[in-house]
Design a protein around this motif. Structure first.
Motif, PDB file in Angstrom:
ATOM      1  N   ILE A   9       1.108  -0.900   0.166  1.00  0.00           N
ATOM      2  CA  ILE A   9       0.047   0.173   0.124  1.00  0.00           C
ATOM      3  C   ILE A   9       1.367   1.314  -0.321  1.00  0.00           C
ATOM      4  N   ILE A 198      -4.403   3.740   7.016  1.00  0.00           N
ATOM      5  CA  ILE A 198      -4.141   3.191   5.648  1.00  0.00           C
ATOM      6  C   ILE A 198      -5.878   2.711   5.907  1.00  0.00           C
ATOM      7  N   ILE A 241       0.495  -4.452   3.154  1.00  0.00           N
ATOM      8  CA  ILE A 241       1.036  -2.768   3.482  1.00  0.00           C
ATOM      9  C   ILE A 241       2.676  -3.187   2.830  1.00  0.00           C
TER      10      ILE A 241
END
Length: 529
Positions: A9, A198, A241
């Motif tokens: 991410i 996030i 992530i």
């Protein structure tokens, strides 16, 4: 912020924009057209030559690598707002990207004027187009359409969502507003602030509690509305992530409300900045508490928080990871030197510290302090590794004592001066053949787990039987509770009765010579037998 299967991410320039459950999302109402044009279409869209133009929500992107995909181009715009159209000019290595608003386009151009965008490790150029909107024909490219559908589904979650704004095809919002999050392949430490960064993309996060269960880092996260939780699960379940690690596994919790007692690095109630820190930790600075309150109120306003702004507290972990995965404009942050205290000074050696801390990174130097032999300085190869070792080893038992691991104020570990005998308290391991992470992309990066009672053994020669290994590990002073060979007999799982015994066995037996030129490799496992 955008997501991909191969990249995390917090990464830029991915090969695949969305994957897993996001691509197959039922909640995707196609509102725009995506066209991949060949060189002939460039007659309709001649490249814009001016570097500085009048702001427009259509951006002209030049110098694209030949094999670049629509997905990668859309990914450039996704952190700044909704992408409504794209036109690829494959023959000219150019593209036009249309954003929903001029404001989003201005933000994107400003950002990329400070940070050079790269696709496939090649710099590209972004400027305003002379076109105010893209008019494209209907020869829709199936793959690009699917991608933009998925983007649309995720983008609808940027603003706080109420039940009425979700398309009818979405799942019925009958679930809990609390998500249970498990993180697999946790190579980098994942902080509470990184989770907040996030998950805030999908609505106001009210509370987070983090904990370790079954040797896995987990979190409970509460939204104000179950629909936000549903959107976050839809978009993030199965995503990484960071690059190829820290995979999110997300379920709805049976709880509908979290009771947070303390605001610290393990738990936080963003609606109650006045809570104590507890656990003997220093109380939150009043300014930080006020910032938490302000941040929570900002989350209710669409666009109030820049989608690229990583909160300061999360910056260390995010920047450390970015240093490893090569996010443009961010270098690997964080100190490489750790201070380890409350060691058993009768037992500890530089070699034992090298072996244990070497599970989480390549230890360069170890220095046991001459005047305080229950403390040592350990220099790791980079800031990510020191963060990782600290998060996994602080509070573990080594030689009967609970060790404390913190970042040191020192930048390097000094070697003793020439000719000075420091009684073997300092050792340079820079050229050690036992470093686990020297090879880029090594599988060892994906097999890093917290200390556990179960050990993973590999490089076992054919002549060594189960009984030999059981005896060998029992000789380290612990009890072998279970053993299981893998099919090829080159690897096995072995379970000691406690985590402390497993730590001791790893220190004693990693790189143990089993004969036939086979040195045993020992690491912690996430499995149980």
């Amino acid at each position: 912020m955008y997501f991909s299967e191969s990249e995390g991410i917090f990464n830029r320039g991915s090969d695949e924009l969305l994957s897993g459950s996001v691509l197959n999302s039922p909640n995707s109402n196609m509102s725009s057209m995506v066209v991949t044009a060949n060189g002939n279409d460039s007659k309709k869209f001649k490249g814009d030559d001016k570097m500085d133009g009048v702001p427009s929500r259509v951006l002209h992107i030049r110098k694209l690598p030949g094999e670049v995909t629509e997905t990668e181009v859309i990914a450039l715009g996704l952190p700044f707002g909704k992408v409504t159209n794209i036109l690829m000019l494959k023959g000219k290595n150019q593209a036009f990207l249309e954003l929903a608003t001029e404001e989003a386009a201005v933000t994107m151009v400003n950002y990329y004027s400070a940070v050079t965008p790269h696709l496939r490790n090649q710099p590209i150029y972004i400027q305003y187009s002379n076109h105010k909107e893209l008019k494209t024909d209907n020869t829709l490219n199936q793959r690009a359409q699917a991608v933009l559908q998925a983007v649309t589904a995720v983008q609808t979650t940027n603003a706080p969502i109420s039940g009425t704004t979700v398309s009818e095809s979405a799942v019925t919002p009958a679930q809990s507003p609390v998500l249970r999050i498990i993180i697999d392949n946790m190579y980098y430490p994942v902080t509470l602030d990184v989770l907040h960064q996030i998950f805030s993309k999908f609505g106001a996060v009210l509370k987070i509690i983090t904990f370790t269960k079954n040797n896995q880092f987990q979190a409970l996260l509460q939204y104000g509305d179950p629909v936000n939780a549903q959107q976050a699960k839809l978009a993030l379940d199965g995503q990484n992530i960071y690059n190829a690690c820290c995979t999110l596994r997300i379920d709805f919790s049976k709880l509908v409300n979290l009771n947070v007692k303390y605001n610290n690095d393990k738990s936080r109630d963003y609606t109650r900045p006045d809570l104590p820190s507890g656990d003997g930790q220093p109380a939150l600075d009043p300014a930080i508490a006020a910032a938490f309150a302000k941040e929570t109120s900002l989350l209710a306003v669409p666009g109030a928080l820049s989608p690229l702004a990583i909160p300061n507290a999360a910056a260390a972990a995010a920047a450390a990871a970015a240093g490893r995965v090569g996010m443009p404009g961010v270098s690997a942050g964080g100190n490489t030197v750790l201070l380890v205290s409350n060691l058993n000074e009768e037992m500890v050696t530089p070699q034992s510290l090298f072996t244990l801390f070497g599970v989480y990174g390549d230890v360069q130097r170890v220095k046991i302090l001459y005047n305080k032999k229950d403390s040592a300085l350990i220099q790791m190869a980079d800031g990510n590794q020191s963060q990782l070792a600290m998060s996994h080893l602080n509070g573990q038992k080594m030689y009967g004592k609970i060790i404390r691991v913190t970042l040191s104020k020192h930048q390097t570990v000094q070697l003793p001066r020439e000719g000075l005998d420091d009684q073997g308290l300092t050792k340079d391991f820079g050229n050690s053949p036992l470093h686990r992470f020297k090879k880029p992309g090594s599988k060892n990066f994906q097999n890093i787990f917290p200390p556990s009672a179960t050990l993973h053994l590999s490089n076992i020669p054919p002549s060594v039987a189960e009984e030999d290994l059981r005896t060998l590990f029992a000789n380290t002073g612990g009890t072998v509770k279970a053993f299981k060979f893998f099919q090829d007999h080159k690897m096995a799982l072995l379970q000691m009765s406690t985590v402390e015994e497993a730590i001791q066995a790893l220190i004693d037996l990693h790189n143990y010579n089993l004969g036939e030129n086979h040195h045993l490799r020992v690491s912690f496992s996430k499995s149980t037998i």
